[in-house]
Design a protein around this motif. Structure first.
Motif, PDB file in Angstrom:
ATOM      1  N   TYR A 202       1.332   2.817  -0.765  1.00 23.97           N
ATOM      2  CA  TYR A 202       1.303   1.415  -0.518  1.00 23.97           C
ATOM      3  C   TYR A 202       1.453   1.115   1.101  1.00 23.97           C
ATOM      4  O   TYR A 202       0.876   0.388   1.589  1.00 23.97           O
ATOM      5  N   HIS A 206      -1.383  -0.779   3.151  1.00 28.32           N
ATOM      6  CA  HIS A 206      -0.927  -1.762   3.755  1.00 28.32           C
ATOM      7  C   HIS A 206      -1.586  -1.979   5.226  1.00 28.32           C
ATOM      8  O   HIS A 206      -2.194  -2.998   5.578  1.00 28.32           O
ATOM      9  N   TRP A 221      -3.593  -9.644   1.017  1.00 28.26           N
ATOM     10  CA  TRP A 221      -2.910  -9.214  -0.199  1.00 28.26           C
ATOM     11  C   TRP A 221      -3.868  -8.633  -1.316  1.00 28.26           C
ATOM     12  O   TRP A 221      -3.467  -7.602  -2.046  1.00 28.26           O
ATOM     13  N   CYS A 224      -5.237  -5.276  -0.160  1.00 27.42           N
ATOM     14  CA  CYS A 224      -3.981  -4.194  -0.286  1.00 27.42           C
ATOM     15  C   CYS A 224      -3.976  -3.751  -1.716  1.00 27.42           C
ATOM     16  O   CYS A 224      -3.716  -2.528  -1.977  1.00 27.42           O
ATOM     17  N   ARG A 225      -3.909  -4.862  -2.521  1.00 23.32           N
ATOM     18  CA  ARG A 225      -3.704  -4.367  -3.949  1.00 23.32           C
ATOM     19  C   ARG A 225      -4.814  -3.756  -4.568  1.00 23.32           C
ATOM     20  O   ARG A 225      -4.666  -2.715  -5.551  1.00 23.32           O
ATOM     21  N   CYS A 228      -4.304  -0.144  -3.259  1.00 15.13           N
ATOM     22  CA  CYS A 228      -2.981   0.460  -3.943  1.00 15.13           C
ATOM     23  C   CYS A 228      -2.530  -0.636  -5.014  1.00 15.13           C
ATOM     24  O   CYS A 228      -1.878  -1.381  -4.694  1.00 15.13           O
ATOM     25  N   THR A 231       1.132  -1.868  -5.280  1.00 10.65           N
ATOM     26  CA  THR A 231       1.349  -2.436  -4.246  1.00 10.65           C
ATOM     27  C   THR A 231       2.954  -3.293  -4.311  1.00 10.65           C
ATOM     28  O   THR A 231       3.799  -3.086  -3.558  1.00 10.65           O
ATOM     29  N   ARG A 235       6.270  -2.368  -2.427  1.00 11.43           N
ATOM     30  CA  ARG A 235       7.268  -3.285  -1.472  1.00 11.43           C
ATOM     31  C   ARG A 235       8.324  -3.472  -2.053  1.00 11.43           C
ATOM     32  O   ARG A 235       9.449  -3.693  -1.217  1.00 11.43           O
TER      33      ARG A 235
END
Length: 252
Positions: A202, A206, A221, A224-225, A228, A231, A235
């Motif tokens: 993650y 990021h 985001w 990012c998702r 990964c 995510t 986090r």
């Protein structure tokens, strides 16, 4: 604290002094005060492991203001201190997390190259050299493994976004786990290798997502998702348990 900063904080009139150590509950804690040119208010943080209470203050903040702030927020600091993990010294026989798995640390002076092994069904890390240098040698092993894992994850995600990093640097930061500059220079805390692999993945995703989105807007985001899918789990782990990794003391 530097003399110049103390003089600026104090101002005129009777001069109260900022203590070097506070007693929070029944525990002495070092007070660290740093003046920041762009700060607009006082910010207080507890150092990882609870070894220090850190204040960032605007320029020319009077000492009386700092003392009043500490008095108002003493309860907050004491509450955080009760849940902060204590410092953990590196020593033979201890359990050290590597990729989220507890490893028994074995000191073997005759061992030339550090080795990950399994003994009696237990994961172990065997490290050689003289005992006074054990902590440094363990740190070097973790940094080596962190670079290997982070480089692999970054390369994979960078291929997906179609942009390559300019550099990848390892640090031992306490304020952030990773960073990315506008020209795609990456920096990571090597301690992330102690976390489960999904957390490291993650973190890499990021920072690589910043290659395309230098912000934390919804588009960031979403990217990012997509890099990964875990995510949210990554986090959450860093928020809830990241401080545990900073508790390990690798100083000799």
């Amino acid at each position: 604290m530097t003399r110049g900063l103390l003089e600026r904080l104090t101002g005129r009139g009777p001069r109260p002094a900022l203590p070097e150590t506070l007693v929070l509950g029944d525990r002495p804690v070092r007070l660290e005060v740093r003046e920041h040119p762009t700060a607009r208010r006082i910010i207080m943080r507890l150092a990882p492991g609870g070894g220090a209470l850190r204040l960032t203050v605007p320029r020319r903040t009077p000492v009386r203001t700092v003392l009043a702030f500490l008095d108002r927020h003493r309860g907050w600091a004491e509450e955080r201190l009760t849940v902060a993990p204590g410092r953990v010294r590196i020593a033979p026989g201890m359990l050290l997390p590597v990729r989220g798995v507890p490893h028994r640390l074995l000191h073997d002076p005759a061992c030339r190259t550090a080795r990950f092994e399994t003994a009696g069904g237990e994961a172990t890390l065997r490290v050689g050299g003289d005992l006074p240098h054990l902590a440094r040698r363990v740190r070097d092993v973790l940094k080596r493994e962190a670079r290997r894992d982070l480089q692999a994850a970054v390369d994979r995600h960078a291929t997906t976004v179609g942009l390559l990093p300019r550099s990848l640097t390892l640090k031992d930061t306490t304020s952030r786990w990773g960073s990315c500059t506008a020209d795609r220079r990456l920096a990571f805390s090597w301690r992330i290798v102690m976390a489960p692999p999904v957390v490291l993945d993650y973190l890499a995703a990021h920072e690589v997502a910043h290659f395309r989105e230098m912000n934390h807007a919804p588009a960031f985001w979403t990217l990012c998702r997509s890099l990964c899918p875990e995510t949210e789990a990554g986090r959450r782990w860093l928020k809830e348990r990241g401080a545990e990794l900073h508790a390990f003391d690798f100083e000799p």
